[in-house]
Design an enzyme around this catalytic site. Structure first.
Site, short mmCIF file in Angstrom:
data_model
loop_
_atom_site.label_atom_id
_atom_site.label_comp_id
_atom_site.label_asym_id
_atom_site.label_seq_id
_atom_site.Cartn_x
_atom_site.Cartn_y
_atom_site.Cartn_z
CG HIS A 160 -1.91 -1.13 1.19
ND1 HIS A 160 -2.47 -1.67 2.33
CD2 HIS A 160 -2.44 -1.84 0.15
CE1 HIS A 160 -3.28 -2.67 2.00
NE2 HIS A 160 -3.28 -2.78 0.68
CB SER A 261 -8.06 -8.72 10.50
OG SER A 261 -8.18 -7.54 9.72
CG ASN A 285 -4.26 -11.21 13.62
OD1 ASN A 285 -3.56 -10.20 13.55
ND2 ASN A 285 -5.59 -11.14 13.67
#
Length: 313
Positions: A160, A261, A285
């Site tokens: 990103h 997630s 996680n």
């Protein structure tokens, strides 16, 4: 006697705790959600998974950086969505509205000194060591905080983008965020604002009236709009970047998710591709993920604490 290999399953029990101390530096606000201590059996399973892999493909997310003091969006109780009713900047709004850009950059300007000072934690350092030792083939991060780069990671794709870089939407020129900070200071010598809560992408919350007189520079090359070189919500990752990551995935033999997630499709797509290739998948996680049903191993725990135990620095 040969060590017995346990079957793959999702670890849910919490007997035989191995570590209780938080990996968040002392004095720093904790954005790590509440989590039971990972048990010894889970650590053995994960260590076995990593040991078997020869060309490990890792996907990291915001759950990795919370242990460096950077909040995420979705964590229960401590994420942005749980703490406030604010939502991140949308790509279309940033492009079409000068007022929205003014508000975004004013908030980012105030938050930048703190955001840019964050440092890699134990998990970042372990992953960098795996690369040095030839264990980690490629790392894809969904984070824009540059912490993997600060840790020395080289075999890295910032899916990103990175908030430490600025791009011009007109001519495509790339510059450093620190350079823009100096321009902000020069253009706004008397501007002051009282900062509110910290947001995940480096900004802070300000009231609209606080940003009315904040001045934002244009590109020095073409006069175009300056934007962080990050993928805002509502935007898409470049096709060339996606294909490059798919190629690195095809060269790998196992996938490990660390601190994500996977609710955003841009990262989740690689888990689907790995599953299609019958590649073993493990997830570390706190809380459920979108890809739990694809994983052969799911470990609940703090990334820094768990990775430091299975691979001491």
């Amino acid at each position: 006697m040969e060590k017995m290999r346990l079957p793959w399953w999702t670890i849910t029990s919490h007997s035989a705790p191995v570590r209780k101390a938080s990996s968040v530096p002392a004095g720093m606000v904790s954005f790590v959600p509440t989590c039971s201590t990972t048990d010894a059996q889970a650590l053995d399973q994960l260590q076995d998974f990593v040991s078997r892999a020869r060309r490990l493909f890792v996907i990291s997310g915001a759950g990795l950086s919370t242990e460096s003091g950077i909040p995420d969006y979705r964590s229960e109780g401590v994420g942005l969505y749980a703490r406030t009713d604010r939502r991140p900047m949308q790509h279309a709004e940033f492009v079409r509205s000068a007022k929205s850009r003014q508000r975004y950059w004013a908030r980012n300007f105030v938050g930048w000194p703190q955001f840019s000072s964050h440092q890699p934690n134990a998990a970042h350092k372990v992953l960098q060591q795996w690369e040095e030792r030839g264990k980690l083939h490629w790392l894809v991060t969904q984070n824009v905080d540059a912490l993997h780069s600060k840790a020395g990671q080289k075999r890295l794709t910032e899916l990103h983008g990175c908030s430490h870089r600025v791009m011009c939407l007109g001519c495509g020129a790339i510059s450093g965020r620190e350079e823009l900070q100096r321009q902000f200071i020069s253009l706004n010598p008397d501007w002051q604002a009282q900062a509110g809560a910290v947001a995940p992408d480096g900004d802070v919350f300000l009231e609209d009236e606080q940003v009315l007189n904040f001045r934002v520079p244009s590109c020095s090359n073409c006069g175009g709009i300056l934007k962080p070189e990050v993928t805002f919500f509502g935007d898409t990752v470049l096709k060339g970047t996606v294909q490059f990551v798919h190629d690195r995935l095809a060269e790998s033999d196992a996938v490990l998710v660390v601190g994500s997630s996977l609710q955003v499709y841009s990262g989740y797509r690689f888990l689907m591709a790995a599953s299609d290739r019958k590649m073993p998948i493990a997830i570390l996680n706190i809380g459920p993920t979108r890809a739990d049903h694809l994983a052969k191993l799911k470990v609940t725990g703090r990334c820094g604490e768990v990775l430091s135990v299975i691979c001491p620095l």
